[in-house]
Motif scaffolding. Structure first.
Motif, PDB file in Angstrom:
ATOM      1  N   SER A  10       0.855  -1.199   0.000  1.00 48.07           N
ATOM      2  CA  SER A  10       0.000   0.000   0.000  1.00 48.07           C
ATOM      3  C   SER A  10       0.887   1.243   0.000  1.00 48.07           C
ATOM      4  N   ALA A  11       0.273   2.379  -0.316  1.00 49.87           N
ATOM      5  CA  ALA A  11       1.008   3.646  -0.338  1.00 49.87           C
ATOM      6  C   ALA A  11       1.663   3.902   1.020  1.00 49.87           C
ATOM      7  N   GLU A  12       0.924   3.604   2.073  1.00 51.71           N
ATOM      8  CA  GLU A  12       1.413   3.887   3.417  1.00 51.71           C
ATOM      9  C   GLU A  12       2.652   3.044   3.748  1.00 51.71           C
ATOM     10  N   ILE A  13       2.551   1.754   3.454  1.00 54.89           N
ATOM     11  CA  ILE A  13       3.678   0.849   3.745  1.00 54.89           C
ATOM     12  C   ILE A  13       4.891   1.230   2.893  1.00 54.89           C
ATOM     13  N   LYS A  59       6.602   4.292   4.274  1.00 54.42           N
ATOM     14  CA  LYS A  59       7.385   3.972   5.473  1.00 54.42           C
ATOM     15  C   LYS A  59       8.694   3.281   5.102  1.00 54.42           C
ATOM     16  N   LYS A  60       8.584   2.308   4.192  1.00 54.02           N
ATOM     17  CA  LYS A  60       9.780   1.538   3.834  1.00 54.02           C
ATOM     18  C   LYS A  60      10.842   2.433   3.204  1.00 54.02           C
ATOM     19  N   ILE A  61      10.398   3.351   2.353  1.00 56.04           N
ATOM     20  CA  ILE A  61      11.387   4.214   1.685  1.00 56.04           C
ATOM     21  C   ILE A  61      11.991   5.205   2.673  1.00 56.04           C
ATOM     22  N   MET A  62      11.162   5.765   3.536  1.00 56.35           N
ATOM     23  CA  MET A  62      11.708   6.728   4.492  1.00 56.35           C
ATOM     24  C   MET A  62      12.665   6.029   5.470  1.00 56.35           C
ATOM     25  N   VAL A  79       7.282   6.157  -6.335  1.00 58.56           N
ATOM     26  CA  VAL A  79       6.974   4.722  -6.203  1.00 58.56           C
ATOM     27  C   VAL A  79       5.476   4.543  -5.930  1.00 58.56           C
ATOM     28  N   THR A  80       4.914   5.403  -5.098  1.00 53.15           N
ATOM     29  CA  THR A  80       3.482   5.313  -4.791  1.00 53.15           C
ATOM     30  C   THR A  80       2.645   5.472  -6.060  1.00 53.15           C
ATOM     31  N   PHE A 130      -0.172   0.502 -11.170  1.00 54.48           N
ATOM     32  CA  PHE A 130       0.030  -0.935 -11.354  1.00 54.48           C
ATOM     33  C   PHE A 130      -1.096  -1.732 -10.680  1.00 54.48           C
ATOM     34  N   GLN A 131      -1.417  -1.347  -9.439  1.00 53.06           N
ATOM     35  CA  GLN A 131      -2.419  -2.108  -8.679  1.00 53.06           C
ATOM     36  C   GLN A 131      -3.816  -1.941  -9.267  1.00 53.06           C
TER      37      GLN A 131
END
Ligand code: TYM
Length: 329
Positions: free
Chosen positions: A215-218, A221-224, A282-283, A289-290
């Protein structure tokens, strides 16, 4: 399969775990670019996936989802053939023949991926995991493949396919075309977000990869939280700044912006702004894509796979016939 004059490309992905940006950027996105110029065959390699234990229910869905990933990534079912490996029994038949006629224990003992995977698994290593590159050679050689577009980690396996083909041709007479490996210049080895010294991998911890289903949120977080290098300049230097070089590669490939432009854009900014913008890029990619992925039904994919198995079967059968003849079978 049509009797196209175009050269043939063949490639595949295992329908396991979370397909991620590494799979997309290293392999699938370049298939989409190549499909017009080549007779394209993209396989869902489910027999490779059972070299480790799969849960049947999850696996069935993962096979369908992998076909959806191909389609959402822009593989055009009118241009390319997407099919399921286990629908064509000639793959395992040729693998057995190559096991006996061409592959040597020492070839397989040299495969770095087997060494890595078997060390991680200890005692529970299946014979299939050891033999896996021979099945991959069979996949490629069955279709008279000219070129195999893959990520960097599969290079050694394609080289083995070449060696087995040459050995068979030498020992039993001209039979197989010798395939070339195709590896893109940037993006062939996307590294883990938590460790830029190791490739992004679906078997690592979720902090390592951006799944195509995140998801956008995950994703944000992963990128930050992705590790960075010492210093604060956004410069592309694989040796001294592997983490930033990896993030720049992802940014550049998804946005179409050159690395040079990106270095210029963030020259004054430090890592914070750079990562924030990357998370957005990426979002946006994932959202698009989704949306495409979710619009494809399981039933549609089942029908496509069934139909396409019939398209590839004649070529696979013709190759096996020829091989058996050479061996006196
Ligand atoms: P698999 O399922 O591990 O990976 C699928 C494709 O994704 C690429 N890839 C990456 N590219 C860049 N960076 C990464 N971090 C990254 N991780 C994975 C892989 O190189 C691959 O192209 N053995 C193959 C599947 C296979 C196959 C074949 C491929 C079976 N038969 C015949 C080509 C031709 C595999 O396990 O890929």
């Amino acid at each position: 399969m049509t009797t196209s004059k175009k050269p043939t490309i063949f490639s595949g992905v295992q329908p396991t775990g979370n397909l991620h940006l590494g799979n997309y950027l290293g392999a699938i996105s370049q298939w989409a670019v190549m499909q017009e110029k080549y007779q394209s065959i993209f396989c869902i390699v489910d027999y490779h996936a059972i070299t480790v234990r799969q849960d049947a229910e999850t696996f069935r869905q993962q096979i369908l989802n992998t076909a959806k990933v191909y389609l959402a990534a822009g593989i055009d079912p009118k241009e390319a053939i997407i099919f399921q490996q286990s629908d064509i029994k000639e793959h395992t038949e040729l693998a057995w023949i190559l096991n006996c006629a061409s592959a040597r224990m020492s070839d397989l003992e040299n495969m770095t991926q087997f060494k890595d995977k078997s060390t991680a698994k200890g005692e529970n290593v299946s014979v299939g995991l050891f033999d896996y590159p021979v099945l991959m050679a069979a996949d490629i050689l069955l279709y008279g493949t000219d070129a195999v577009p893959v990520g960097d980690d599969q290079k050694q396996h394609v080289e083995l396919a070449r060696d087995l083909a040459k050995r068979f041709n030498h020992d039993f007479g001209e039979t197989f075309k010798i395939p070339e490996v195709v590896i893109r210049k940037e993006g062939a080895r996307i590294m883990g977000l938590d460790n830029p010294k190791q490739k992004m991998s679906k078997s690592a911890s979720p902090a390592n990869y951006i799944a195509l289903t995140d998801s956008a949120e995950i994703n944000h977080k992963k990128i930050m939280r992705a590790v960075t290098d010492s210093g604060s300049s956004v410069t592309f230097d694989k040796d001294n700044k592997p983490a930033i070089a990896n993030l720049l590669t992802i940014y550049s490939l998804l946005s179409g912006n050159t690395i040079k432009n990106l270095e210029h854009k963030y020259r004054a900014g430090g890592y914070g702004d750079f990562k924030k913008d990357l998370a957005e890029v990426v979002t946006d990619f994932l959202a698009d894509f989704q949306q495409k992925f979710n619009a494809i039904s399981d039933q549609e994919v089942r029908e496509l796979l069934k139909h396409n198995a019939e398209l590839v079967r004649p070529k696979a059968q013709a190759t096996i016939e020829k091989v058996k003849k050479q061996l006196g079978l």
